[in-house]
Design a protein around this motif. Structure first.
Motif, mmCIF file in Angstrom:
data_model
loop_
_atom_site.group_PDB
_atom_site.id
_atom_site.type_symbol
_atom_site.label_atom_id
_atom_site.label_comp_id
_atom_site.label_asym_id
_atom_site.label_seq_id
_atom_site.Cartn_x
_atom_site.Cartn_y
_atom_site.Cartn_z
ATOM 1 N N ASP A 1 -4.554 -9.212 8.327
ATOM 2 C CA ASP A 1 -5.250 -9.477 7.063
ATOM 3 C C ASP A 1 -4.466 -10.477 6.210
ATOM 4 O O ASP A 1 -5.045 -11.401 5.630
ATOM 5 N N ALA B 1 4.543 -2.688 8.360
ATOM 6 C CA ALA B 1 3.107 -2.488 8.151
ATOM 7 C C ALA B 1 2.382 -2.535 9.497
ATOM 8 O O ALA B 1 2.923 -2.987 10.503
ATOM 9 N N HIS C 1 -2.854 -4.834 9.028
ATOM 10 C CA HIS C 1 -2.449 -5.331 7.713
ATOM 11 C C HIS C 1 -1.854 -6.742 7.833
ATOM 12 O O HIS C 1 -2.190 -7.627 7.043
ATOM 13 N N GLU D 1 0.838 -1.199 0.000
ATOM 14 C CA GLU D 1 0.000 0.000 0.000
ATOM 15 C C GLU D 1 0.872 1.248 0.000
ATOM 16 O O GLU D 1 0.547 2.237 -0.634
#
Length: 137
Positions: free
Chosen positions: A105, A98, A102, A70
Motif C-alpha cells: 500500500d 509491517a 501494508h 497502525e
C-alpha cells in the motif's frame, strides 16, 4: 539547544525537515524525547538518536514526512535489539515489521514501479530508496 517551547510545543525551526512536514504529534514526540535525552546524556548526537528512535516507535517515514503507524512498536530488527554496537542495518524509518500488504500500500502511494513482483525485503529497500530521493528534494 531545546526543541520545545516553555508550553511544550515543538519549535518548528529547530526540527529536521522531514518532521517539519509531519503531524504536530510527531513533532512533539521528537522534540520532547530530544530535550529529555539532551538533559540526561548531555550530547546533541545521542539526543538526536534517542529522539529519532522515539519517533520510529510510533511513526513511519513515507516519502518526505512521517505518518502514524497502525501499531506502535519497533520498526525493524535493529530497533528490536537496541544498543549502540548493533551491527544490523536500519530500515531508515520504514516499518519493516509491517505486513507485506501494508508495504505494498505504501509503495502504491509512492508509485514504486515493479512493486507487485517484489518480496517484502525488496519492498522495504524500494521504499527506503524513494524516501531518500524525496528527502533530497
Amino acid at each position: 539547544m531545546p526543541k520545545t517551547t516553555k508550553r511544550g510545543a515543538a519549535k518548528k525551526d529547530e526540527l529536521p525537515s522531514t518532521l517539519r512536514r509531519s503531524s504536530a504529534k510527531a513533532q512533539r514526540t521528537f522534540a520532547k524525547a530530544h530535550d529529555a535525552a539532551a538533559e540526561q546524556y548531555g550530547t546533541e548526537e545521542r539526543a538526536h538518536r534517542v529522539a529519532y528512535a522515539a519517533v520510529k516507535h510510533s511513526f513511519e517515514k513515507v516519502g518526505d514526512h512521517w505518518e502514524a503507524k497502525e501499531e506502535k512498536g519497533p520498526s525493524d530488527e535493529r530497533a528490536e535489539r537496541g544498543g549502540l554496537e548493533n551491527p544490523l542495518p536500519s530500515a531508515e524509518g520504514v516499518d519493516a515489521n509491517a505486513s507485506k500488504k501494508h508495504l505494498l500500500d505504501i509503495a502504491r502511494r509512492l508509485d514504486v514501479s515493479g512493486r507487485s513482483k517484489m518480496t517484502k525485503p525488496q519492498l522495504v529497500e524500494a521504499i527506503k530508496k524513494h524516501n531518500r530521493r524525496a528527502q533530497r528534494r
